[in-house]
Design an enzyme around this catalytic site. Structure first.
Site, PDB file in Angstrom:
ATOM      1  CB  SER A  27       9.557  69.064  80.192  1.00 15.49           C
ATOM      2  OG  SER A  27       8.559  68.183  79.704  1.00 15.49           O
ATOM      3  CG  ASN A 115      -3.137  66.394  84.310  1.00 15.55           C
ATOM      4  OD1 ASN A 115      -2.318  66.893  83.541  1.00 15.55           O
ATOM      5  ND2 ASN A 115      -4.257  67.013  84.648  1.00 15.55           N
ATOM      6  CB  THR A 161      33.017  68.176 122.398  1.00 13.97           C
ATOM      7  OG1 THR A 161      33.860  68.639 123.464  1.00 13.97           O
ATOM      8  CG2 THR A 161      32.691  66.703 122.624  1.00 13.97           C
ATOM      9  CG  HIS A 162      32.445  72.752 122.109  1.00  9.86           C
ATOM     10  ND1 HIS A 162      31.326  73.526 121.912  1.00  9.86           N
ATOM     11  CD2 HIS A 162      32.152  71.917 123.152  1.00  9.86           C
ATOM     12  CE1 HIS A 162      30.396  73.200 122.796  1.00  9.86           C
ATOM     13  NE2 HIS A 162      30.867  72.221 123.558  1.00  9.86           N
ATOM     14  CB  SER A 283      48.050  74.722  93.784  1.00 11.63           C
ATOM     15  OG  SER A 283      48.222  76.081  93.450  1.00 11.63           O
ATOM     16  CG  ASN A 291      44.539  71.912  97.109  1.00  9.08           C
ATOM     17  OD1 ASN A 291      45.209  72.204  98.103  1.00  9.08           O
ATOM     18  ND2 ASN A 291      44.622  72.594  95.979  1.00  9.08           N
ATOM     19  CE1 TYR A 323       1.256  68.390  86.209  1.00  6.68           C
ATOM     20  CE2 TYR A 323       0.187  69.904  84.671  1.00  6.68           C
ATOM     21  CZ  TYR A 323       1.319  69.243  85.118  1.00  6.68           C
ATOM     22  OH  TYR A 323       2.516  69.444  84.489  1.00  6.68           O
ATOM     23  CD  GLN A 328       7.233  71.403  81.885  1.00  2.20           C
ATOM     24  OE1 GLN A 328       6.265  70.933  81.311  1.00  2.20           O
ATOM     25  NE2 GLN A 328       7.970  72.374  81.358  1.00  2.20           N
TER      26      GLN A 328
END
Length: 463
Positions: A27, A115, A161-162, A283, A291, A323, A328
Site C-alpha cells: 500500500s 493494527n 420551481t420545477h 471546442s 463551455n 482488523y 486496507q
C-alpha cells in the site's frame, strides 16, 4: 535467505512471497501520504515506551533524531523507497534502522501492532486534512458567496420551481441559499472532527497493550480529545472514515446542484451570467464555443465521490470484527474523496468570484405571471380566504392567456371585476417586482432586509 526475513511478519514464513502478491498486498504507493502522521505517532509512542522504562533516554533521543531526519527526507521528496517496503510503516521503520541501527530501531514497535498504528495514522491524517485544508477552503467559498451577495443585493431575477419561472427573488437570495448549504456543511464537518479525534493508539493488535502503556498520555501527546475505550473497537472502527466520506458526498451533492444552476444560467438561452475564461474551455471543432467545463466537472465529480463512499461500504459490510486486510481498501477512496472535495471547493470559489452577472437579462426574464401569487395576496389583505383567492388569481391568468394578452397586468379593471367584484383600482400596484420581493421580509425571505440578515447570520456561524 527468505524475503520473509525482511518483513515485519516474516519470522513464521520460509517460502517466498509471490511477486504479484507482493504488489497486490503493498500500500506504500498511496499510503505514503500519511508519512507525517506515522512519524508523529511513533515519536509519541516511543515517549510512552520510555515512560514505562522500555527505552532509555539516550535511546529515545536517537529515535527522535532519526524520525526527524526521515521527515526531512520525505518533505524534500528524497526518501528512497525499497522494493520490500510494504507500507508507510515498514518503510519508515526500515529507514530508522538504517539511520540509528536496528538494535534501537527494533524496540520502536514494542507492544504496538500495525493494527493500532495504521488507524492512528488515519485519524491524525484526517484531522489534519479537516483542520488545514477543508475548513479553510470551505470557509473561503462561503465568504466569496457572502461578499458577492452583499455587493449585488439589488439585482432581481426569476426564482424557479420545477425549472419553471415561479416568483421574483434577489440574485443575492440565490447566493445566500448556497452559502447556507455550505455553512451547514462547515458546521457538520466540525461535528465529525470531534468524533474522529479519538485515540486508538496502545490498543495493540486487538487485545490491548501487554505492558500497561499510558494511553491517555499517548492521546494527549497526539492532540486527541479522548481514548477509544475498547481495544477491539479501536483497531477495527472505520466509522470515522465512512462519516467523513459521507460528509464529502453530501457536500458534493450541494456543489453539483450549485453547478447545475449556474450551467443553466450561463447558457445563451438564459444569459444570466458569463463565466470567466479562467474557468471555461472551448471546442476542438467549433471556434465559437465557450463551455462551462469547470461547472460540468463539479457536477460530474460528485458521482466519483459517491462511488468512493459506496465502494468502501461494500468492502466493509461483510467483514468479521477487529482488523481484516479488507480495511486496507479504506485509503484510496478516502484520499480520492478528500482531494476531489478540496479541489471542488477551490474551483467553485474561483468560478463564483470571477463570473459576470448580466443584470439586464435577469430582470428582463421577470414576467407578470410571476406575480399571480401577489395578486392572490392582494385579495387576502381584503379578507378573502387564500384558497378562494388562489382560484380567483388562477382564473385571471387563464383569462389573460385566452385573450392573448402578454400578462395579467394587461387586463382592465372592468375585466378584473367581472372575475371578482372585490378587485379595486389599487390592484395594479401589485404589478411591481421590487415591491413583490420586499413584501417577503420574514426571516429567510427575499426582501433586502431579510437577505442581509441571512448574510450576517452566516458570518457569525463561520466565526
Amino acid at each position: 535467505m527468505s524475503d520473509g526475513t525482511q518483513k515485519l511478519w516474516g519470522g513464521r514464513f520460509t517460502g517466498e512471497t509471490d511477486p504479484l502478491m507482493h504488489l497486490y498486498n503493498a500500500s506504500l504507493p498511496y499510503d505514503y501520504k500519511m508519512y507525517k502522521a506515522d512519524l508523529e505517532g511513533t515519536k509519541v509512542y516511543t515517549a510512552g515506551l520510555q515512560k514505562l522504562g522500555l527505552l532509555t533516554e539516550t535511546e529515545l533521543a536517537k529515535i527522535h533524531e532519526g524520525l526527524a531526519e526521515i521527515k526531512k527526507e520525505w518533505d524534500a521528496d528524497k526518501f528512497v523507497r525499497h522494493p520490500n517496503d510494504e507500507d508507510i510503516h515498514t518503510a519508515n521503520e526500515r529507514r530508522l534502522g538504517e539511520l540509528i541501527g536496528r538494535d534501537i530501531a527494533g524496540k520502536v514497535h514494542t507492544g504496538r501492532s500495525r493494527n493500532d498504528q495504521v488507524v492512528t495514522d488515519l485519524r491524525i491524517y484526517c484531522r489534519d486534512i479537516v483542520n488545514d485544508t477543508l475548513f479553510p477552503a470551505l470557509k473561503g467559498l462561503v465568504e466569496v458567496l457572502i461578499k458577492r451577495a452583499e455587493g449585488e443585493i439589488d439585482v432581481l431575477m426569476p426564482g424557479y420551481t420545477h425549472l419553471q419561472r415561479a416568483q421574483p427573488i434577489r440574485w443575492s437570495h440565490w447566493l445566500s441559499s448556497y452559502a447556507t448549504y455550505f455553512t451547514e456543511d462547515y458546521k457538520r464537518l466540525g461535528q465529525i472532527l470531534h468524533r474522529l479525534n479519538q485515540s486508538p493508539l496502545g490498543a495493540g493488535a486487538l487485545a490491548g497493550h501487554p505492558y500497561g502503556i499510558d494511553r491517555e498520555f499517548l492521546a494527549e501527546g497526539l492532540g486527541f480529545n479522548s481514548v477509544i475505550g475498547n481495544s477491539l473497537v479501536a483497531v477495527s472502527d472505520r466509522d470515522f472514515i465512512v462519516e467523513l466520506m459521507f460528509w464529502g458526498t453530501l457536500f458534493m451533492n450541494h456543489i453539483s446542484r450549485f453547478a447545475e444552476d449556474l450551467i443553466i444560467y450561463c447558457t445563451a438561452e438564459f444569459g444570466f451570467i458569463q463565466l470567466s475564461d479562467a474557468y471555461s474551455t472551448g471546442s476542438s471543432l467549433m471556434p465559437q464555443k465557450k463551455n462551462a467545463d469547470s461547472l460540468e466537472l463539479l457536477r460530474g465529480k460528485s458521482g466519483r465521490v459517491f462511488g468512493d463512499l459506496t465502494g468502501f461500504l461494500m468492502s466493509l459490510k461483510g467483514i468479521p470484527s477487529t482488523y481484516d486486510k479488507d480495511m486496507q481498501e479504506d485509503k484510496e477512496p478516502l484520499f480520492d474523496c478528500l482531494t476531489t472535495v478540496e479541489h471542488s471547493m477551490l474551483i467553485a470559489t474561483g468560478v463564483i468570484s470571477t463570473l459576470t452577472v448580466n443584470k439586464e437579462k435577469m430582470e428582463a426574464a421577470l414576467t407578470m405571471d410571476m406575480l399571480a401569487t401577489d395578486l392572490a395576496d392582494y385579495l387576502v389583505r381584503k379578507g378573502v380566504p387564500f384558497r378562494e383567492t388562489h382560484h380567483i388569481s388562477g382564473e385571471c391568468v387563464a383569462t389573460a392567456e385566452r385573450l392573448g394578452l402578454s400578462g395579467i397586468d394587461k387586463l382592465t379593471l372592468e375585466q378584473y371585476q367581472k372575475i371578482d367584484s372585490r378587485f379595486g383600482q389599487d390592484l395594479f400596484e401589485t404589478f411591481n417586482f421590487e415591491q413583490s420581493v420586499e413584501r417577503r421580509d420574514a426571516t429567510g425571505g427575499t426582501a433586502k432586509s431579510a437577505v442581509l440578515k441571512q448574510l450576517d447570520n452566516l458570518k457569525s456561524q463561520l466565526n
